[in-house]
Scaffold this motif. Structure first.
Motif, short mmCIF file in Angstrom:
data_model
loop_
_atom_site.label_atom_id
_atom_site.label_comp_id
_atom_site.label_asym_id
_atom_site.label_seq_id
_atom_site.Cartn_x
_atom_site.Cartn_y
_atom_site.Cartn_z
N GLU A 150 0.87 -1.17 0.00
CA GLU A 150 0.00 0.00 0.00
C GLU A 150 0.90 1.22 0.00
OE1 GLU A 150 -2.91 0.14 3.01
OE2 GLU A 150 -3.91 -1.75 2.41
N VAL A 151 0.82 2.00 -1.07
CA VAL A 151 1.73 3.12 -1.27
C VAL A 151 0.96 4.43 -1.17
CG1 VAL A 151 3.39 4.20 -2.84
CG2 VAL A 151 3.19 1.71 -2.77
N SER A 152 1.48 5.33 -0.39
CA SER A 152 0.95 6.70 -0.32
C SER A 152 2.12 7.66 -0.43
CB SER A 152 0.20 6.93 0.99
OG SER A 152 1.06 6.76 2.10
N GLU A 153 1.89 8.79 -1.06
CA GLU A 153 2.96 9.75 -1.30
C GLU A 153 2.62 11.08 -0.64
OE1 GLU A 153 4.80 8.25 -5.58
OE2 GLU A 153 3.48 10.00 -5.53
N GLU A 154 3.63 11.75 -0.15
CA GLU A 154 3.49 13.09 0.40
C GLU A 154 4.61 13.97 -0.15
OE1 GLU A 154 3.74 12.89 4.61
OE2 GLU A 154 5.84 12.24 4.66
N LEU A 155 4.27 15.22 -0.35
CA LEU A 155 5.23 16.17 -0.91
C LEU A 155 6.13 16.68 0.22
CD1 LEU A 155 5.90 17.43 -3.64
CD2 LEU A 155 4.48 19.39 -3.01
N HIS A 156 7.41 16.60 -0.02
CA HIS A 156 8.40 16.95 0.99
C HIS A 156 9.38 17.97 0.41
CE1 HIS A 156 11.19 16.54 4.32
NE2 HIS A 156 12.17 16.20 3.49
N VAL A 157 9.84 18.87 1.24
CA VAL A 157 10.83 19.86 0.81
C VAL A 157 12.05 19.76 1.72
CG1 VAL A 157 9.82 21.70 2.24
CG2 VAL A 157 11.24 22.30 0.27
N VAL A 158 13.21 19.83 1.11
CA VAL A 158 14.47 19.82 1.86
C VAL A 158 14.91 21.26 2.03
CG1 VAL A 158 16.86 19.04 1.88
CG2 VAL A 158 15.08 17.58 0.89
N PRO A 159 14.92 21.79 3.24
CA PRO A 159 15.32 23.19 3.44
C PRO A 159 16.75 23.42 2.97
CG PRO A 159 14.29 22.30 5.42
CD PRO A 159 14.54 21.14 4.50
N ALA A 160 16.98 24.64 2.47
CA ALA A 160 18.32 24.99 2.02
C ALA A 160 19.28 25.01 3.20
CB ALA A 160 18.30 26.36 1.34
N ARG A 161 20.50 24.57 2.96
CA ARG A 161 21.52 24.59 4.01
C ARG A 161 22.85 24.99 3.39
NH1 ARG A 161 24.62 19.73 4.36
NH2 ARG A 161 24.06 18.24 2.74
N ILE A 162 23.68 25.59 4.20
CA ILE A 162 24.99 26.04 3.74
C ILE A 162 26.04 25.04 4.19
CG2 ILE A 162 26.75 27.83 4.04
CD1 ILE A 162 24.63 29.89 4.14
N GLU A 163 26.92 24.69 3.29
CA GLU A 163 28.01 23.78 3.60
C GLU A 163 29.28 24.30 2.93
OE1 GLU A 163 26.82 20.01 2.12
OE2 GLU A 163 27.04 20.56 0.01
N VAL A 164 30.42 23.83 3.41
CA VAL A 164 31.72 24.25 2.89
C VAL A 164 32.33 23.08 2.12
CG1 VAL A 164 34.03 25.05 3.47
CG2 VAL A 164 32.06 25.86 4.79
N ILE A 165 32.72 23.34 0.88
CA ILE A 165 33.39 22.33 0.05
C ILE A 165 34.88 22.60 0.11
CG2 ILE A 165 33.63 21.40 -2.27
CD1 ILE A 165 30.79 22.21 -2.85
N ARG A 166 35.61 21.63 0.60
CA ARG A 166 37.07 21.76 0.71
C ARG A 166 37.71 21.12 -0.53
NH1 ARG A 166 39.63 19.10 4.41
NH2 ARG A 166 41.18 20.71 4.86
N HIS A 167 38.40 21.93 -1.28
CA HIS A 167 39.13 21.46 -2.46
C HIS A 167 40.56 21.14 -2.03
CE1 HIS A 167 35.94 22.48 -5.32
NE2 HIS A 167 35.75 23.56 -4.59
N VAL A 168 40.89 19.89 -1.99
CA VAL A 168 42.23 19.43 -1.57
C VAL A 168 43.02 19.06 -2.81
CG1 VAL A 168 43.50 17.78 -0.17
CG2 VAL A 168 41.25 18.59 0.60
N ARG A 169 44.09 19.78 -3.07
CA ARG A 169 44.95 19.54 -4.23
C ARG A 169 46.19 18.80 -3.76
NH1 ARG A 169 45.97 25.37 -6.09
NH2 ARG A 169 47.16 24.33 -7.74
N ARG A 170 46.29 17.57 -4.13
CA ARG A 170 47.42 16.75 -3.71
C ARG A 170 48.72 17.18 -4.40
NH1 ARG A 170 45.73 11.78 -1.49
NH2 ARG A 170 43.98 12.27 -0.11
N LYS A 171 49.80 17.17 -3.63
CA LYS A 171 51.14 17.46 -4.16
C LYS A 171 51.92 16.15 -4.28
CE LYS A 171 51.59 22.11 -2.18
NZ LYS A 171 52.44 22.99 -1.33
#
Length: 247
Positions: A150-171
């Motif tokens: 038995e399947v029922s669906e509901e509309l869901h929203v993911v609130p916006a969130r701030i995150e930091v992307i760390r760019h690691v450049r290997r030497k």
């Protein structure tokens, strides 16, 4: 004779004064009624201009938008529900009249129920299982097996969130000679001297130019999403620099 004529002249003068005052009062009353009518017409005109301005600003031409003078946008949710109910009752009444008039009435389509959600939206399935102690037959103890869902669906929203992307450049370097150090190339950025990603710049521009969210409001909303740093004028600077870089 002169003494008798004097009182009569005074009486006549008083009567004329009273008549003049009554005429003046009647004239003032007519003027007041006229002014009240003008004020009422001006008030209705101003309200109509305000309503039309609201419709031009917020109401698309295909959307029903009604403003009552007693509740300016205070009970818009109730108004929308009342309009939907009146539309439904009118359609049902029309269908009943058509059924009476026709000799072979057509089957009326069932009304009500929720509108199906668009199939192109991504789905996240949450499986709800029976507890282990009830997944056995209560007569012979045989384990139960799945026979359907038995399947029922509901509309869901993911609130916006701030995150930091760390760019690691290997030497990389030779462990023997320790020379010839090589570093992974840096990614191209729209604003090289800024810490804002291209996604964040697109978010700010879309909120300003499509959703009509001013930059000063975004400078208050973004810090609230991050929950750490105070209000900042960064969105305005990002938007200006991005417009210059895209020219």
């Amino acid at each position: 004779m002169k003494n008798a004529a004097a009182p009569s002249n005074a009486v006549s003068q008083l009567q004329r004064q009273v008549q003049a005052q009554q005429e003046e009062i009647a004239q003032l009353h007519r003027l007041m009624v006229k002014k009240e009518a003008q004020w009422e017409a001006t008030k209705q005109s101003l309200f109509e201009q305000f309503r039309l301005a609201l419709e031009r600003q917020f109401g698309p031409s295909t959307e029903k938008y009604r403003v009552d003078q007693r509740d300016l946008l205070i009970n818009e949710a109730e108004v929308a529900v009342d309009e939907e109910g009146s539309d439904a009752s009118e359609s049902i009444t029309t269908a009943d009249d058509a059924t009476i008039d026709t000799a072979t009435p057509a089957k009326r389509r069932a009304r009500g129920g929720r509108v199906a959600l668009p199939p192109e939206l991504p789905r996240v399935e949450v499986i709800h299982e029976l507890p282990d102690d009830v997944r056995h037959c209560h007569d012979d103890g045989t384990p139960l097996k799945v026979i359907g869902e038995e399947v029922s669906e509901e509309l869901h929203v993911v609130p916006a969130r701030i995150e930091v992307i760390r760019h690691v450049r290997r030497k990389y370097a030779c462990p023997l000679c320790e020379e010839g150090v090589k570093v992974a190339p840096a990614l191209a950025k729209l604003l090289p001297k800024s810490n804002a990603s291209a996604t964040l710049l697109a978010y700010v521009a879309t909120a300003k130019y499509q959703d009509a969210l001013p930059l000063y409001r975004q400078s208050q909303i973004l810090p609230a999403m991050a929950r750490r740093f105070p209000a900042t004028p960064w969105p305005a600077g990002w938007c200006k620099q991005a417009s210059v870089s895209l020219r």
